[in-house]
Design an enzyme around this catalytic site. Structure first.
Site, PDB file in Angstrom:
ATOM      1  N   LYS A 180      -4.327  98.684 -42.442  1.00 44.67           N
ATOM      2  CA  LYS A 180      -4.608  98.613 -43.879  1.00 44.67           C
ATOM      3  C   LYS A 180      -5.533  97.412 -44.053  1.00 44.67           C
ATOM      4  CE  LYS A 180      -4.028  97.143 -47.557  1.00 44.67           C
ATOM      5  NZ  LYS A 180      -5.143  96.533 -48.313  1.00 44.67           N
ATOM      6  N   GLU A 256      -0.091  85.439 -39.391  1.00 41.22           N
ATOM      7  CA  GLU A 256      -1.080  84.345 -39.432  1.00 41.22           C
ATOM      8  C   GLU A 256      -1.375  84.123 -40.906  1.00 41.22           C
ATOM      9  OE1 GLU A 256      -4.310  85.371 -36.762  1.00 41.22           O
ATOM     10  OE2 GLU A 256      -2.926  85.682 -35.109  1.00 41.22           O
ATOM     11  N   CYS A 290      -9.359  80.371 -42.784  1.00 37.57           N
ATOM     12  CA  CYS A 290      -8.008  79.818 -42.848  1.00 37.57           C
ATOM     13  C   CYS A 290      -7.920  78.479 -42.129  1.00 37.57           C
ATOM     14  CB  CYS A 290      -7.020  80.800 -42.237  1.00 37.57           C
ATOM     15  SG  CYS A 290      -7.385  81.151 -40.513  1.00 37.57           S
ATOM     16  N   GLU A 392      -3.668  75.648 -51.149  1.00 37.39           N
ATOM     17  CA  GLU A 392      -4.838  76.232 -50.478  1.00 37.39           C
ATOM     18  C   GLU A 392      -5.792  76.774 -51.549  1.00 37.39           C
ATOM     19  OE1 GLU A 392      -4.487  80.082 -48.473  1.00 37.39           O
ATOM     20  OE2 GLU A 392      -5.443  79.193 -46.724  1.00 37.39           O
TER      21      GLU A 392
END
Ligand code: NAD
Ligand code: 6OD
Length: 488
Positions: A180, A256, A290, A392
């Site tokens: 996906k 992750e 990231c 973040e």
């Protein structure tokens, strides 16, 4: 053509599915329509999972390891043979500079198949001979078997790279997959279906269902009882939702997740190298990596010089669309993400940050004015408790703080719920080792950033992930290790 009308790829065929629902894939560069994408529901997910399950019992399941490795090499070669198609699709979906995608995203897409195809041919096993009361003894040996049907849920920032980073080892280990991809970047995942067919990958081994997360293909995939394990890259909050879904049926997960990564710059560093590395870690891919560094700690004696040089570098960045060969920064992925990043730009100003550079939306000419552009931004002057230093942002921005002492900066760097990675810049290698070992993260780069050897463990500590992938570590997740005990 698959790119204009992006369909699911189930059991070796492109299909519109049964929901009748589609969504628009719009360019982050100017807001124009790139393609119409078919949205999958429970039915499409179930069809993809059933195809993947059936393929486990078909030619794929019977293939020898060298044969499987050979097929995966053909997939890698197929990506390279269609390099320009993948490059065009990735740049259209993400708006990233062609130079970046052609050096990183597309070659890594191919490398992710080659490394695991080679690795799987050389996996050792373990054997122990044990005594038994009757004196004949017994032999224990371990074999690795595929987990089964693996769900791969991937994000938009490095679409092909991060999806194949999981599909490569999953297939190398003999599993089948249902992918996906992010709703923002569906195209290279669809193109890979064409490559899989051309490479002779049996039907049903690689399946793709498009759609969103909640109440859409993503959530339905995690809830499908036919999925044996889920590997996910994305936001920490999404990871929490997926982990809850995986609890039903006690399915394994590999995550992750997000980060708020520190860079620590000591006064004895090579300043040119530290500036060059930090420019990349803060601004590459428009800050949507990231592993990027949004918190930079610089030793007091070089603080002003470092801030001045990073400002100079940020102001020299050229923003432009992928086809602009001189551009080294593209737009953010979407207008929605632009709103999020700009909300942090406003918050930083409201909290009294010193805006060293940027902080707003650049003037882009003509059609580009409709894109998701933001200025590369540097702040100083905020306390460590500020949301700017804790949350973040995932944009081209960083905050720079001074520090005076090694112990102090380690404590400040570790004071976060995240633990993905860090970079340390120093001329003192003893200190490089010492600080690296004290940081609560999964990866530390010393005098470098995002240097990748795909044989090494990759993953995050704390809320930045669960498990490690890379080299033999991927095998821990993508296989079951079975112990067989034979009485002699
Ligand atoms: P996201 O979590 O919003 O979405 C990632 C994927 O999950 C998408 O395909 C999305 O459709 C799907 N999804 C969303 N909600 C879901 C649900 N409830 N159930 C199932 N699937 C669902 O992340 P994003 O915005 O695409 O990517 C950016 C984030 O990814 C950042 O937080 C970044 O740090 C993280 N990231 C981490 C790594 C890493 O290696 N640690 C790498 C890249 C990106
Ligand atoms: O290099 C890799 O394997 C990897 N997983 C990189 C992640 C980058 C995050 O944006």
């Amino acid at each position: 053509m698959a790119e204009a009308d992006v369909r699911h790829f189930i059991d070796g065929d492109f299909t519109a599915g049964a929901t009748g629902r589609t969504f628009e894939n719009r360019s982050p560069v100017d807001g124009s329509l790139i393609s119409t994408v078919h949205e999958g529901g429970r039915e499409e997910v179930a069809a993809a999972v059933a195809a993947a399950r059936a393929a486990l019992a078909g030619p794929w399941g019977r293939m020898s390891v060298p044969e499987r490795a050979e097929v995966l090499h053909r997939v890698a070669d197929g990506i390279m043979a269609r390099f320009d198609d993948f490059l065009a699709a990735e740049c259209l979906d993400t708006g990233k500079p062609r130079s970046l995608a052609s050096h990183i995203d597309i070659p890594r897409g191919a490398a992710n198949f080659k490394i695991f195809a080679d690795l799987i041919k050389n996996v050792p096993t373990e054997a122990f001979q044990m005594p038994t009361p009757d004196g004949t003894g017994a032999l224990n040996y371990a074999v690795r078997v595929p987990k089964g049907v693996v769900a791969v849920i991937s994000p938009w920032n490095l679409p092909l790279l991060l999806m194949t980073w999981k599909v490569g080892p999953a297939l190398a280990c003999g599993n089948t997959v249902v992918v996906k991809p992010s709703e923002e970047t569906p195209t290279t995942t669809a193109l890979l279906g064409e490559v899989m067919n051309a490479a002779g990958v049996p039907k049903g081994v690689y399946n793709v269902v498009h759609g969103f997360g909640p109440d859409s293909a993503g959530q339905f995939l995690t809830q499908d009882a036919g999925v044996d394990a889920i590997t996910f890259t994305g936001e920490t909050r999404t990871g929490e939702a997926i982990m809850a879904a995986a609890a039903t049926g006690v399915r394994d997960v590999s995550f992750e997740l997000g980060g708020k990564n520190p860079a620590i710059v000591f006064a004895d560093c090579d300043m040119d190298a530290a500036i060059e590395g930090t420019m990349r870690s803060a601004f590459a891919n428009c800050g949507q990596v990231c592993l990027g560094t949004e918190r930079i700690y610089v030793e007091q004696s070089i603080f002003d010089a470092f801030v001045a040089r990073l400002k100079e570098g940020a102001e020299a960045l050229r923003l432009g669309p992928p086809e602009d060969e001189a551009a080294n920064m593209g737009p953010l992925i979407s207008k929605e993400h632009q709103d999020k990043v700009l909300s942090y730009y406003r918050k930083a100003a409201d909290e009294g940050a010193n805006v060293v550079t940027g902080g707003g939306v650049p003037d882009m000419a003509g059609d580009l004015a409709g894109g998701a552009w933001v200025e590369p931004t540097i702040w100083t002057g905020l306390p460590d408790a500020s949301p700017i230093l804790r949350e973040e942002i995932f944009g081209p921005c960083c905050h720079i703080s001074p520090f005076s002492d090694e112990g102090e900066v380690i404590g400040r760097a570790n004071d976060t719920p995240y633990g993905l990675c860090a970079s340390v810049w120093t001329g003192d290698m003893a200190r490089g080792h010492r600080v690296s070992q004290a940081l609560d993260v999964g990866i530390v780069w010393v005098n470098s950033w995002f240097l990748r050897d795909l044989r090494t463990p990759f993953g995050g500590a704390k809320q930045s992930g669960i498990g490690r992938e890379g080299g033999v570590h991927s095998l821990e997740f993508y296989t079951e290790l079975k112990n067989i005990c034979v009485k002699l």
